[in-house]
Write a protein that holds these residues in place. Structure first.
Motif: not given
Lengths: 351, 351
Positions: A261, A270, A263, A274
């Motif tokens: 992921f 996201w 940043t 997930q």
């Protein structure tokens, strides 16, 4: 002040769009910056430049310091920056005026001054050459898609006019909210080429963008007119497709997956990340800003899925010690989708 | 799950302290983490490990996931981490429970669970060897400084007792608030060796810390007892001092300076950086988190002052394309201090 020239690493596709063979003048819009400082009674100014232009940073700082009050300090971001998806939020939060150079806005903000640094190179000559050398004539193919990058947006209408004067019906659109302008492409978004035309003219420097465009639209013929390096070529995605198929095949054996992921403000997917870790017990969510070979090597996992910048995956993929896939390629590698569904990974929307 | 072993780059001093020749068990204190999740009704757990232990991250995540409710997600920081000065604040802010492994706290916080991961290697044998092979006997030199790193703090009293049983008067102190424990040293702080003794025993692995200790205390004889690699040596700083003098000399010709302010939470020396740029018109303040050769090369300046981690400057200095100095070395290079004032750069206090 002597600024020694930096060496650019060979083969770094992402930098070729900005690598100019000769000096050129950019408009740093200093007056606009000074006005903002005055208006906000600012004491600190932060400057963020893209990689190929960081060497101009000190010069811009010097010029600004001459125009600003003595008690205003100017600081420069040293964080890698490849797009407006990549704002130095640390510096942005800690300066009164924050200037992001070289990219058009992905998301406007009162806080940020975007200075596009248009390239200003002449475009008509190379458009004419593309017409003569590679484009099907308007009698055969009247509809022609036209796209370019942020650096050449100020000449977009000129390009359009030139082609229309030659008889083409120029098809353009604004991809989605991630793009600022009609006809603009990003390394991760070529939706502006989703037009009703079988050939597309991409005007711009480097391989970075047009290869992605061609991969995203394999059914279109993409002609690349590079006004900076003065070349006209047709995009050939075969080598890259082979590289991607190779990565997918290597990853099929993976028993452990690192799901990255990213940043950076405009590079987060996201839910996608997930979703992958929730459905795979051997997948681990790893958060980072810069996705580099060294950082991944530390984890020693068998393969990686990068939900961040798609270009890191495809352009830098070979430099990584383990296969790194896009989310779509991951689905193929674990058998959820067929191999022929392989397509280019793109980003839509903002944050 | 198969975790392929990663290759560590040769010559990277900072990793040698954690590079173990054989597997060993660490106490990841999973129960403590699970209790915190329960107490805070947490839904997200963030794990940050130092470089040499990132490969354990997936295993720790697996073990935790077995103990935690299904709806709790565990994520791992991919940011480079070399100390408790280097907290992944992004992940820390976005997780309910944040665990920092492998370093003792620089600054406590309710938010952070620090798991030290003591090395647990036997220390008495190597302390005895140091005594036999290199330490002056207590009849000649009774006073002996004793220091170690966070990984071996749990055996510190054992080291002390062994030496006291042999007749030494063991001198220890807690350096300052940047250190957690009495007798602890960091790569940037050796104040715990400011004791009334002419010889100091450093117990720990790698070259990272003891060389810094010797450079900070050139008047002391520093004996290095490495319980991990089973070696006893005397610190020899000559090669490093030569390297530093060389860097200072090369930088004396600089017409332009990049002054690096490091944005990592425990590595900021803001006033120092500001002071330099205010007094030098040819100095430019550059903010970044990771200080790497590529990032600096982009700017093309003649020389750099790193106000962040001193070890990047001294240990990685040779990898940079332009001379990089500590703040003290900078003052020598620009003629404000004499050459013989050159000393090791250290950090004191927290943030």
């Amino acid at each position: 002040m002597s600024n020694r020239s930096s060496d650019r690493p060979a083969g770094d596709l992402r930098k070729t769009g900005m690598a100019l063979k000769h000096d050129r003048e950019w408009d740093y819009e200093l007056d606009r910056i000074v006005a903002a400082v005055d208006e906000r009674d600012a004491k600190t100014v932060g400057l963020q430049l893209p990689e190929g232009l960081k060497r101009r940073g000190p010069g811009v700082a010097d010029d600004l310091r001459e125009l600003l009050p003595d008690d205003v300090s100017v600081m420069i971001s040293g964080q890698p920056c490849y797009g407006a998806c990549d704002l130095d939020t640390y510096l942005m939060k800690r300066t009164d005026v924050f200037v992001h150079f070289g990219h058009s806005p992905m998301k406007e903000s009162e806080k940020i001054i975007y200075v596009p640094l248009f390239s200003n190179v002449e475009v008509r000559p190379i458009v004419e050459r593309a017409l003569e050398e590679e484009l099907a004539p308007p009698e055969e193919e009247a509809d022609l898609g036209l796209v370019t990058t942020a650096q050449h947006m100020n000449r977009f209408e000129e390009m359009r006019e030139h082609l229309e004067a030659r008889g083409y019906t120029v098809q353009t659109r604004r991809g989605d909210e991630r793009l600022t302008h009609e006809g603009q492409v990003l390394g991760c978004n070529y939706a502006s080429a989703d037009v009703d035309a079988e050939q597309v003219l991409y005007v711009g420097g480097g391989k970075f963008h047009p290869l992605g465009l061609a991969m995203e639209h394999p059914e279109k013929r993409v002609v690349i007119a590079d006004p900076v390096n003065n070349t006209v070529t047709v995009a050939d995605t075969e080598r890259f497709m082979k590289q991607r198929y190779g990565a997918v095949h290597r990853a099929m054996d993976a028993d452990s997956w690192g799901v990255i992921f990213c940043t950076k403000i405009g590079q987060g997917r996201w839910e996608r990340a997930q979703e992958i870790v929730e459905r795979n017990d051997d997948a681990y969510l790893i958060t980072m800003d810069e996705v580099t070979p060294d950082r991944l090597r530390n984890f020693g996992l068998d393969a990686y899925v990068n939900t961040g910048c798609p270009r890191i995956t495809t352009d830098d993929g070979p430099q990584f010690h383990a296969p790194m896939l896009t989310p779509g390629e991951y689905e193929i590698a674990i058998g959820e989708k067929p191999l022929d569904s392989l397509e280019f990974d793109t980003f839509h929307g903002t944050w």
